[in-house]
Scaffold this motif. Structure first.
Motif, PDB file in Angstrom:
ATOM      1  N   LYS B  25       0.854  -1.184   0.000  1.00  0.00           N
ATOM      2  CA  LYS B  25       0.000   0.000   0.000  1.00  0.00           C
ATOM      3  C   LYS B  25       0.892   1.236   0.000  1.00  0.00           C
ATOM      4  CE  LYS B  25      -3.262   1.953   3.098  1.00  0.00           C
ATOM      5  NZ  LYS B  25      -4.174   1.705   4.210  1.00  0.00           N
ATOM      6  N   CYS B  26       0.638   2.159  -0.898  1.00  0.00           N
ATOM      7  CA  CYS B  26       1.432   3.384  -0.927  1.00  0.00           C
ATOM      8  C   CYS B  26       1.069   4.227   0.298  1.00  0.00           C
ATOM      9  CB  CYS B  26       1.165   4.180  -2.202  1.00  0.00           C
ATOM     10  SG  CYS B  26       1.942   5.802  -2.170  1.00  0.00           S
ATOM     11  N   PRO B  27       2.067   4.609   1.123  1.00  0.00           N
ATOM     12  CA  PRO B  27       1.755   5.389   2.317  1.00  0.00           C
ATOM     13  C   PRO B  27       1.276   6.800   1.983  1.00  0.00           C
ATOM     14  CG  PRO B  27       4.126   5.112   2.084  1.00  0.00           C
ATOM     15  CD  PRO B  27       3.485   4.313   0.997  1.00  0.00           C
ATOM     16  N   SER B  28       1.478   7.227   0.750  1.00  0.00           N
ATOM     17  CA  SER B  28       1.102   8.580   0.374  1.00  0.00           C
ATOM     18  C   SER B  28      -0.311   8.640  -0.221  1.00  0.00           C
ATOM     19  CB  SER B  28       2.134   9.143  -0.615  1.00  0.00           C
ATOM     20  OG  SER B  28       1.762  10.425  -1.014  1.00  0.00           O
ATOM     21  N   CYS B  29      -0.597   7.807  -1.252  1.00  0.00           N
ATOM     22  CA  CYS B  29      -1.906   7.883  -1.905  1.00  0.00           C
ATOM     23  C   CYS B  29      -2.796   6.689  -1.578  1.00  0.00           C
ATOM     24  CB  CYS B  29      -1.753   8.009  -3.417  1.00  0.00           C
ATOM     25  SG  CYS B  29      -1.215   6.497  -4.225  1.00  0.00           S
ATOM     26  N   GLU B  30      -2.212   5.730  -0.806  1.00  0.00           N
ATOM     27  CA  GLU B  30      -2.952   4.557  -0.343  1.00  0.00           C
ATOM     28  C   GLU B  30      -3.364   3.601  -1.446  1.00  0.00           C
ATOM     29  OE1 GLU B  30      -5.941   5.618   2.547  1.00  0.00           O
ATOM     30  OE2 GLU B  30      -4.370   6.264   3.922  1.00  0.00           O
ATOM     31  N   VAL B  44       9.048   3.399  -6.919  1.00  0.00           N
ATOM     32  CA  VAL B  44       8.344   4.687  -6.950  1.00  0.00           C
ATOM     33  C   VAL B  44       6.882   4.396  -7.283  1.00  0.00           C
ATOM     34  CG1 VAL B  44       8.139   6.932  -8.093  1.00  0.00           C
ATOM     35  CG2 VAL B  44      10.408   5.931  -7.693  1.00  0.00           C
ATOM     36  N   CYS B  45       5.961   4.952  -6.510  1.00  0.00           N
ATOM     37  CA  CYS B  45       4.538   4.678  -6.714  1.00  0.00           C
ATOM     38  C   CYS B  45       4.094   5.140  -8.102  1.00  0.00           C
ATOM     39  CB  CYS B  45       3.711   5.381  -5.640  1.00  0.00           C
ATOM     40  SG  CYS B  45       1.933   5.249  -5.939  1.00  0.00           S
ATOM     41  N   PRO B  46       3.540   4.231  -8.924  1.00  0.00           N
ATOM     42  CA  PRO B  46       3.121   4.618 -10.272  1.00  0.00           C
ATOM     43  C   PRO B  46       1.927   5.584 -10.246  1.00  0.00           C
ATOM     44  CG  PRO B  46       2.490   2.328  -9.813  1.00  0.00           C
ATOM     45  CD  PRO B  46       3.280   2.810  -8.634  1.00  0.00           C
ATOM     46  N   GLU B  47       1.195   5.588  -9.138  1.00  0.00           N
ATOM     47  CA  GLU B  47       0.009   6.453  -9.045  1.00  0.00           C
ATOM     48  C   GLU B  47       0.385   7.888  -8.682  1.00  0.00           C
ATOM     49  OE1 GLU B  47      -3.084   5.436  -9.739  1.00  0.00           O
ATOM     50  OE2 GLU B  47      -2.251   3.462 -10.239  1.00  0.00           O
ATOM     51  N   CYS B  48       1.200   8.057  -7.618  1.00  0.00           N
ATOM     52  CA  CYS B  48       1.434   9.415  -7.109  1.00  0.00           C
ATOM     53  C   CYS B  48       2.905   9.824  -7.105  1.00  0.00           C
ATOM     54  CB  CYS B  48       0.866   9.562  -5.699  1.00  0.00           C
ATOM     55  SG  CYS B  48       1.852   8.726  -4.441  1.00  0.00           S
ATOM     56  N   GLY B  49       3.800   8.916  -7.460  1.00  0.00           N
ATOM     57  CA  GLY B  49       5.215   9.286  -7.495  1.00  0.00           C
ATOM     58  C   GLY B  49       5.912   9.236  -6.153  1.00  0.00           C
ATOM     59  N   HIS B  50       5.225   8.705  -5.140  1.00  0.00           N
ATOM     60  CA  HIS B  50       5.863   8.580  -3.829  1.00  0.00           C
ATOM     61  C   HIS B  50       7.092   7.684  -3.925  1.00  0.00           C
ATOM     62  CE1 HIS B  50       6.389   8.042   0.478  1.00  0.00           C
ATOM     63  NE2 HIS B  50       6.447   6.745   0.273  1.00  0.00           N
ATOM     64  N   HIS B  51       8.213   8.147  -3.364  1.00  0.00           N
ATOM     65  CA  HIS B  51       9.440   7.363  -3.381  1.00  0.00           C
ATOM     66  C   HIS B  51       9.512   6.503  -2.119  1.00  0.00           C
ATOM     67  CE1 HIS B  51      10.370   9.883  -6.723  1.00  0.00           C
ATOM     68  NE2 HIS B  51      11.623   9.483  -6.819  1.00  0.00           N
TER      69      HIS B  51
HETATM   70 ZN    ZN Z   1       1.158   6.623  -4.174  1.00  0.00          ZN
END
Ligand code: ZN
Lengths: 316, 288
Positions: B25-30, B44-51
């Motif tokens: 689970k992405c901690p930024s965009c979930e 790197v999250c493909p949805e929001c770019g969270h590293h």
């Molecule tokens: Zn994300």
């Protein structure tokens, strides 16, 4: 406000004073009684101070009445003139700096400054510098190099200020730069921990060829309260944290972090600041005399060696 | 203060590590992301770019030219100079981290080339005691700087650290001076030093070698600063401004040279090293 463990000493002192007043007023001879009490006082003081816990030393290091940088400047140095400002943003009252003479030679002095009253402490930000304070310190290091004067730094801070403005102006950056600038000095550098040596904010002006510490000062990577809050999840465990951190002058001498412990008069520097500062002046004079014959290259190499050896590792 | 978070998480986390987690689970965009996809995207999250935080070996793989890396760290091991015990003896904490990471302390690195430029690359390991700097990290960095100077290499340090290691108290504080002063070996030889700040870089690491590079790069969104946000919040008793102490905030305040996305990091690093390193011109030819 006296410290808790000082209370019996202060009470005994008060009784001796009372007896003396009484004897004087009544014209009676109580010198035997007074003599006995004075012996008892001396013993009590010696025993109390021989068995101080590390946490009690931390309290002594913070005791009101301890010599501050400006007190030292006044008593130990001559002809001091304070110089202000970082030439970029502001003058930081949490760090004082200037030129002075020490036993005939010009020196550059820089140190953290705490206040003695609440009002003063607010003005001085409790000795917690902002980036401009460290930039002022670096300016003074430049001046020491330019004129070939020794740099004497006096450390007494709970730490660099942790605030939004300080972060915006690069607190970490200036501390790093100040450590680097001081490490590059081509003149003798002496650092003295007067009271509190709190973390990077202290080390920023602590990269001396020799590092001295007052007997009841502390120096560590974090204050016992913050350490307790993180590792024990309870700031009230500061006493335990102080023990674990081994942050007293004698601990640090054993660990090789400081080179010399400057003895404080019985009862601590806050009870006899003049005595403490005179002992500091003697220690300074000795250390400076040893460094002054060294060339700029030797001073640089000496300082690098000193800090390069710090730490405890095992090589396999 | 990042250390704090790490300790807490470790304590509450249970077993069940043998089962590979297929989704993260992405901690930024979930967003729920398939782990293989995430790995293919350099974490790197493909949805929001969270590293996401990277392991040190993966970090080295992403930055060093393929097949060029030779580890130099590992021979320096921690001791317990203060016989430090908080809620747990330091030696036991160390043993646990050593077992989990397979490394003696919170740093990993070695010699390699980056875009053809001879480099000494070090990466701090956040998974080991929050990447905290004790005597071993300090010693490896000092040795790294000295070795780079001796062999004519650029120095690259990837920072990821909650700061100094409390369990080594004043000795860990001294590592700030030791690492800082060791960098001057490179200055004398005009060899470049590039610092890469990743999430998080705080405390005594930011306030020493990490802030003193010729070029400072940071990954997007990384927490970077001196004091941790929690301490600052306690001090000022106010909410912190949006984006405070993040890479973009630091770039705006003039503390960094560039914020670089992970997929551009290797190319940017190589670009800088080629321009700065005395032999960088020669490696232009080898450029791909
Ligand atoms: Zn994300």
């Amino acid at each position: 406000m006296p410290l808790e463990f000082e209370q019996p000493i202060l009470e005994l002192e008060a009784r001796i004073r009372e007896l003396r007043d009484y004897a004087e007023a009544g014209g009676v001879d109580l010198s035997d009684e007074i003599g006995l009490l004075e012996q008892k006082l001396e013993r009590l003081q010696r025993e109390t101070f021989a068995n101080l816990t590390r946490w009690q030393r931390v309290q002594l290091a913070r005791a009101p009445g301890r010599p501050t940088t400006l007190d030292v400047v006044e008593r130990v140095f001559d002809d001091f003139i304070e110089l202000h400002g970082d030439r970029a943003f502001a003058d930081d009252p949490a760090i004082v700096a200037g030129l002075a003479r020490f036993r005939g030679r010009s020196v550059v002095v820089v140190g953290h400054q705490k206040g003695k009253t609440t009002k003063e402490n607010i003005h001085r930000n409790f000795g917690m510098p902002h980036p401009e304070g460290y930039r002022k310190a670096m300016r003074m290091m430049d001046m020491a190099d330019r004129f070939g004067f020794p740099l004497i730094s006096l450390i007494d801070t709970p730490g660099a200020y942790p605030g939004v403005s300080a972060e915006e102006r690069g607190q970490a950056w200036v501390i790093a730069q100040s450590i680097q600038r001081m490490g590059r000095l081509r003149v003798p550098a002496l650092a003295i921990i007067l009271g509190e040596g709190g973390s990077g904010g202290a080390l920023a002006i602590g990269v001396g060829n020799r590092v001295l510490i007052m007997e009841n000062a502390w120096y560590s990577v974090i204050s016992p309260e913050s350490c307790a809050a993180i590792l024990w999840r309870d700031a009230a465990q500061a006493e335990q944290a102080a023990e674990a951190l081994r942050l007293t002058a004698h601990d640090l001498k054993e660990l090789g972090v400081v080179d010399r412990v400057v003895p404080e008069p019985g009862g601590g520097a806050h009870r006899n600041p003049e005595g403490a500062m005179d002992a500091l002046a003697e220690a300074l004079a000795k250390e400076l005399a040893e460094l002054e014959p060294l060339s700029p290259e030797e001073l640089l190499a000496d300082r690098y060696r000193r800090f390069r050896e710090m730490g405890a590792v095992e090589i396999v | 203060m990042a250390l704090d978070r790490l300790f807490r998480r470790r304590r509450t986390r249970g077993g069940g590590r043998d089962v590979p987690e297929l989704w993260l689970k992405c901690p930024s965009c979930e967003a729920q992301i398939y782990k293989k996809d995430l790995e293919a995207d350099l974490m790197v999250c493909p949805e929001c770019g969270h590293h996401f935080r990277l392991g040190v070996e993966e970090r080295v793989r992403q930055l060093a030219d393929e097949g060029s890396f030779e580890p130099t760290t590992g021979a320096v091991r921690p001791t317990d100079p203060l016989r430090f015990t908080d809620t747990e003896p330091y030696t036991e904490r160390l043993a646990r981290y050593q077992q989990e990471t397979g490394r003696p302390d919170a740093i990993y690195g070695g010699t390699c080339t980056v875009g053809g430029v001879p480099t000494l690359l070090l990466a701090m390991d956040y998974a080991f005691a929050g990447g905290s700097m004790g005597s071993v990290v300090g010693e490896e960095i000092a040795r790294g700087a000295e070795l780079a100077a001796e062999e004519g290499r650029a120095l690259v340090i990837v920072a990821a650290s909650g700061g100094a290691r409390m369990q080594e108290a004043a000795l860990s504080l001294m590592q700030m001076a030791k690492t800082t002063m060791a960098l001057d070996r490179l200055w004398e030889k005009r060899l470049p030093y590039v610092s890469i700040l990743t999430d998080p870089t705080t405390g005594g690491v930011t306030a020493s070698f990490a802030a003193l590079a010729d070029v400072i790069l940071a990954e997007p969104g990384a927490l970077i600063g001196f004091a941790g946000p929690r301490v600052i919040k306690q001090t000022i008793r106010q909410d912190l401004p949006e984006g405070f102490q993040r890479s973009e905030f630091l770039l705006r305040h003039g503390m960094l040279d560039r914020v670089v996305e992970r997929r551009e990091l290797r190319a940017t690093l190589a670009h800088v090293l080629r321009l700065l390193h005395p032999e960088g011109g020669a490696s232009d030819a080898a450029r791909v």
